[in-house]
Design a protein around this motif. Structure first.
Motif, PDB file in Angstrom:
ATOM      1  N   GLY A 142       0.807  -1.215   0.000  1.00 17.48           N
ATOM      2  CA  GLY A 142       0.000   0.000   0.000  1.00 17.48           C
ATOM      3  C   GLY A 142       0.840   1.264   0.000  1.00 17.48           C
ATOM      4  O   GLY A 142       0.296   2.373  -0.053  1.00 17.48           O
ATOM      5  N   ARG A 143       2.166   1.120   0.038  1.00 17.63           N
ATOM      6  CA  ARG A 143       3.077   2.261   0.039  1.00 17.63           C
ATOM      7  C   ARG A 143       3.846   2.318  -1.281  1.00 17.63           C
ATOM      8  O   ARG A 143       3.986   1.318  -1.988  1.00 17.63           O
ATOM      9  CB  ARG A 143       4.064   2.161   1.199  1.00 17.63           C
ATOM     10  CG  ARG A 143       3.412   1.953   2.554  1.00 17.63           C
ATOM     11  CD  ARG A 143       2.603   3.151   3.014  1.00 17.63           C
ATOM     12  NE  ARG A 143       2.002   2.910   4.319  1.00 17.63           N
ATOM     13  CZ  ARG A 143       2.628   3.112   5.479  1.00 17.63           C
ATOM     14  NH1 ARG A 143       3.874   3.524   5.498  1.00 17.63           N
ATOM     15  NH2 ARG A 143       2.000   2.873   6.619  1.00 17.63           N
ATOM     16  N   LEU A 144       4.358   3.506  -1.566  1.00 14.58           N
ATOM     17  CA  LEU A 144       5.117   3.753  -2.786  1.00 14.58           C
ATOM     18  C   LEU A 144       6.365   4.567  -2.456  1.00 14.58           C
ATOM     19  O   LEU A 144       6.346   5.396  -1.546  1.00 14.58           O
ATOM     20  CB  LEU A 144       4.285   4.539  -3.804  1.00 14.58           C
ATOM     21  CG  LEU A 144       2.933   3.964  -4.228  1.00 14.58           C
ATOM     22  CD1 LEU A 144       2.072   5.061  -4.838  1.00 14.58           C
ATOM     23  CD2 LEU A 144       3.131   2.837  -5.240  1.00 14.58           C
ATOM     24  N   ILE A 145       7.430   4.330  -3.190  1.00 15.64           N
ATOM     25  CA  ILE A 145       8.598   5.220  -3.212  1.00 15.64           C
ATOM     26  C   ILE A 145       8.873   5.531  -4.671  1.00 15.64           C
ATOM     27  O   ILE A 145       8.895   4.625  -5.521  1.00 15.64           O
ATOM     28  CB  ILE A 145       9.839   4.570  -2.573  1.00 15.64           C
ATOM     29  CG1 ILE A 145       9.612   4.269  -1.091  1.00 15.64           C
ATOM     30  CG2 ILE A 145      11.065   5.474  -2.730  1.00 15.64           C
ATOM     31  CD1 ILE A 145      10.764   3.520  -0.433  1.00 15.64           C
ATOM     32  N   ASN A 146       9.068   6.808  -4.987  1.00 18.45           N
ATOM     33  CA  ASN A 146       9.383   7.180  -6.363  1.00 18.45           C
ATOM     34  C   ASN A 146       8.278   6.740  -7.321  1.00 18.45           C
ATOM     35  O   ASN A 146       8.525   6.356  -8.454  1.00 18.45           O
ATOM     36  CB  ASN A 146      10.736   6.559  -6.765  1.00 18.45           C
ATOM     37  CG  ASN A 146      11.337   7.152  -8.014  1.00 18.45           C
ATOM     38  OD1 ASN A 146      11.249   8.349  -8.245  1.00 18.45           O
ATOM     39  ND2 ASN A 146      11.926   6.302  -8.834  1.00 18.45           N
ATOM     40  N   ASN A 147       7.013   6.759  -6.831  1.00 20.62           N
ATOM     41  CA  ASN A 147       5.835   6.287  -7.570  1.00 20.62           C
ATOM     42  C   ASN A 147       5.835   4.778  -7.790  1.00 20.62           C
ATOM     43  O   ASN A 147       4.958   4.251  -8.472  1.00 20.62           O
ATOM     44  CB  ASN A 147       5.698   6.995  -8.923  1.00 20.62           C
ATOM     45  CG  ASN A 147       5.225   8.422  -8.778  1.00 20.62           C
ATOM     46  OD1 ASN A 147       4.035   8.690  -8.620  1.00 20.62           O
ATOM     47  ND2 ASN A 147       6.167   9.368  -8.822  1.00 20.62           N
ATOM     48  N   ASN A 148       6.773   4.073  -7.205  1.00 15.79           N
ATOM     49  CA  ASN A 148       6.986   2.661  -7.472  1.00 15.79           C
ATOM     50  C   ASN A 148       6.465   1.779  -6.337  1.00 15.79           C
ATOM     51  O   ASN A 148       6.653   2.086  -5.150  1.00 15.79           O
ATOM     52  CB  ASN A 148       8.482   2.411  -7.702  1.00 15.79           C
ATOM     53  CG  ASN A 148       8.812   0.981  -8.085  1.00 15.79           C
ATOM     54  OD1 ASN A 148       9.654   0.349  -7.462  1.00 15.79           O
ATOM     55  ND2 ASN A 148       8.182   0.463  -9.121  1.00 15.79           N
ATOM     56  N   LEU A 149       5.834   0.686  -6.717  1.00 16.62           N
ATOM     57  CA  LEU A 149       5.307  -0.315  -5.801  1.00 16.62           C
ATOM     58  C   LEU A 149       6.330  -0.734  -4.747  1.00 16.62           C
ATOM     59  O   LEU A 149       7.477  -1.040  -5.070  1.00 16.62           O
ATOM     60  CB  LEU A 149       4.893  -1.540  -6.626  1.00 16.62           C
ATOM     61  CG  LEU A 149       4.750  -2.895  -5.954  1.00 16.62           C
ATOM     62  CD1 LEU A 149       3.539  -2.910  -5.037  1.00 16.62           C
ATOM     63  CD2 LEU A 149       4.644  -3.991  -7.021  1.00 16.62           C
ATOM     64  N   ILE A 150       5.900  -0.757  -3.480  1.00 17.15           N
ATOM     65  CA  ILE A 150       6.667  -1.427  -2.428  1.00 17.15           C
ATOM     66  C   ILE A 150       5.958  -2.735  -2.110  1.00 17.15           C
ATOM     67  O   ILE A 150       4.816  -2.745  -1.653  1.00 17.15           O
ATOM     68  CB  ILE A 150       6.769  -0.585  -1.148  1.00 17.15           C
ATOM     69  CG1 ILE A 150       7.461   0.753  -1.426  1.00 17.15           C
ATOM     70  CG2 ILE A 150       7.558  -1.355  -0.075  1.00 17.15           C
ATOM     71  CD1 ILE A 150       7.529   1.660  -0.202  1.00 17.15           C
ATOM     72  N   MET A 151       6.622  -3.831  -2.378  1.00 16.07           N
ATOM     73  CA  MET A 151       6.119  -5.154  -2.023  1.00 16.07           C
ATOM     74  C   MET A 151       6.537  -5.471  -0.587  1.00 16.07           C
ATOM     75  O   MET A 151       7.419  -4.834  -0.029  1.00 16.07           O
ATOM     76  CB  MET A 151       6.708  -6.216  -2.954  1.00 16.07           C
ATOM     77  CG  MET A 151       6.704  -5.855  -4.431  1.00 16.07           C
ATOM     78  SD  MET A 151       7.489  -7.132  -5.451  1.00 16.07           S
ATOM     79  CE  MET A 151       9.182  -7.095  -4.834  1.00 16.07           C
ATOM     80  N   TYR A 152       5.904  -6.476  -0.003  1.00 14.76           N
ATOM     81  CA  TYR A 152       6.413  -7.037   1.243  1.00 14.76           C
ATOM     82  C   TYR A 152       6.281  -8.554   1.142  1.00 14.76           C
ATOM     83  O   TYR A 152       5.431  -9.076   0.416  1.00 14.76           O
ATOM     84  CB  TYR A 152       5.655  -6.495   2.462  1.00 14.76           C
ATOM     85  CG  TYR A 152       4.302  -7.119   2.697  1.00 14.76           C
ATOM     86  CD1 TYR A 152       4.146  -8.171   3.607  1.00 14.76           C
ATOM     87  CD2 TYR A 152       3.173  -6.679   2.000  1.00 14.76           C
ATOM     88  CE1 TYR A 152       2.904  -8.756   3.819  1.00 14.76           C
ATOM     89  CE2 TYR A 152       1.933  -7.261   2.213  1.00 14.76           C
ATOM     90  CZ  TYR A 152       1.808  -8.299   3.114  1.00 14.76           C
ATOM     91  OH  TYR A 152       0.576  -8.884   3.312  1.00 14.76           O
ATOM     92  N   ASP A 153       7.190  -9.265   1.804  1.00 14.15           N
ATOM     93  CA  ASP A 153       7.053 -10.720   1.823  1.00 14.15           C
ATOM     94  C   ASP A 153       6.351 -11.129   3.107  1.00 14.15           C
ATOM     95  O   ASP A 153       6.525 -10.517   4.159  1.00 14.15           O
ATOM     96  CB  ASP A 153       8.410 -11.405   1.673  1.00 14.15           C
ATOM     97  CG  ASP A 153       9.251 -11.318   2.938  1.00 14.15           C
ATOM     98  OD1 ASP A 153       9.086 -12.177   3.830  1.00 14.15           O
ATOM     99  OD2 ASP A 153      10.059 -10.360   3.048  1.00 14.15           O
ATOM    100  N   ARG A 154       5.528 -12.165   3.003  1.00 16.16           N
ATOM    101  CA  ARG A 154       4.674 -12.540   4.126  1.00 16.16           C
ATOM    102  C   ARG A 154       5.381 -13.403   5.163  1.00 16.16           C
ATOM    103  O   ARG A 154       4.794 -13.714   6.198  1.00 16.16           O
ATOM    104  CB  ARG A 154       3.413 -13.226   3.596  1.00 16.16           C
ATOM    105  CG  ARG A 154       2.531 -12.251   2.801  1.00 16.16           C
ATOM    106  CD  ARG A 154       1.277 -12.876   2.256  1.00 16.16           C
ATOM    107  NE  ARG A 154       0.420 -11.875   1.626  1.00 16.16           N
ATOM    108  CZ  ARG A 154      -0.037 -11.930   0.384  1.00 16.16           C
ATOM    109  NH1 ARG A 154       0.290 -12.958  -0.404  1.00 16.16           N
ATOM    110  NH2 ARG A 154      -0.800 -10.970  -0.102  1.00 16.16           N
TER     111      ARG A 154
END
Length: 368
Positions: free
Chosen positions: A160-172
């Motif tokens: 749900g977050r972005l840096i530099n307009n770019n997707l931030i993924m997270y691993d579960r």
């Protein structure tokens, strides 16, 4: 005041992000070396919980500063739902794609698959398998980047977050943050222990459906039967075929990390990065000229077009061997090869909007 993707899209005259701003109904080898992040400013990934590269890709600033640039894109954690149980159909059974619709193709580990952009724009991540290899196929609509990663026994989700307009993924497994283009862990609110590492990457091809199907008639295609109630006939950002909305104008939804006005913000470049630096070739120029040369850091490289799929690849060429191409076959010395199979060391290459590439790699060498 926090600004959501929905509000910003409305402000620039685009459709609201219907399927991308609310929680859906539940359904079903990076190359390179040292990162400047200190051990106290990054995220620990232990063992093989998440498969990681032998070397770590460089970051544009220390990891803690990158975390400070993260903004909310509007949806909460998993508000954009990953596809965790994908199903596929044969090419002959596909009735939801037009010939020019973009797909993200991969032929790896015995599998040939295509992931339609019109599905991934609603989900951004597909947790899948290629043969016996668990993988994540990821797409960020705001930066025009599609990248593949090995995922081990965990799955990836959308933070749900972005840096530099770019997707931030997270691993579960560890809940570490992974900015998609950087492919490298940074601290996040759910995991901020010491250490840093990069993911193992593999390439996908951004190509029109008709071209992928022509070259790979036996391909499997991600099905619209995802288990989610989504209108896969409507891209909430606009359209790639023909270009409309967000993809056709110069507006970004959030401030990039850095700006360069030599090119329009959303001009597409084919980029590669290693510990030695970054290089980007204008995609339209490459497709017109068939081959281009440049340097990644101080190492000579050659980019070659692949007219079969409307894409290109970047190779290290330290001996500066003569490389020529007709767009379908490439000559190196006296021998000819497919564009994706030269006897040179390939460097992981992917499409990106100029504003996103420069924001993360402002020291890039660029050729247009």
């Amino acid at each position: 005041m926090k600004v959501s993707r929905r509000r910003l899209l409305t402000a620039v005259g685009l459709a609201a992000l219907a399927g991308c701003t609310s929680r859906a109904n539940p359904g079903t080898g990076g190359e390179s070396a040292t990162t400047p992040a200190s051990s106290a400013e990054a995220t620990t990934i232990t063992g093989e919980t998440v498969p990681t590269a032998e070397e770590t890709l460089p970051l544009p600033m220390n990891a803690a500063d990158l975390e400070a640039h993260a903004v909310s894109g509007g949806p909460s954690k998993d508000g954009i739902p990953s596809i965790d149980n994908p199903s596929f159909v044969a090419a002959g059974d596909v009735d939801f794609l037009n010939p020019t619709d973009p797909v993200f193709g991969v032929a790896l580990n015995g599998d040939i698959k295509a992931y339609p952009q019109k599905i991934l724009v609603h989900h951004e991540i597909v947790n899948d398998r290629l043969g016996d290899r668990p993988v994540a196929v990821t797409y960020c609509p705001l930066t025009g980047t599609v990248q593949g990663f090995e995922r081990g026994e965990t799955t990836f989700g959308v933070s749900g977050r972005l840096i530099n307009n770019n997707l931030i993924m997270y691993d579960r497994a560890t809940e570490a943050w992974w900015p998609q283009m950087l492919a490298t862990a940074i601290p996040g609110p759910w995991n901020s222990a010491p250490g840093t590492t990069s993911l193992r990457e593999f390439g996908l091809v951004w190509t029109p459906w008709e071209r992928w199907r022509s070259l790979h008639p036996d391909t499997q295609v991600l099905s619209t039967a995802t288990g989610f109630a989504k209108n896969y006939g409507r891209d909430p950002y606009g359209s790639y075929a023909p270009p409309r909305g967000y993809y056709a104008n110069d507006a970004t939804l959030f401030e990039p990390l850095a700006e360069d006005d030599r090119f329009s913000r959303k001009r597409v470049f084919m980029g590669a990065r290693t510990a030695d630096g970054a290089v980007a070739f204008d995609k339209s120029t490459l497709l017109a000229e068939q081959t281009m040369t440049g340097e990644l850091g101080t190492t000579p490289v050659v980019a070659v077009a692949d007219q079969r799929l409307d894409t290109g690849y970047i190779y290290l060429n330290p001996e500066e061997r003569t490389v020529t191409s007709d767009g379908r076959t490439v000559s190196v010395g006296e021998s000819t090869y497919a564009p994706d199979d030269l006897p040179l060391t390939s460097v992981h290459t992917f499409d990106a909007m100029w504003v996103a590439w420069y924001g993360y790699y402002p020291e890039t060498n660029v050729y247009a």
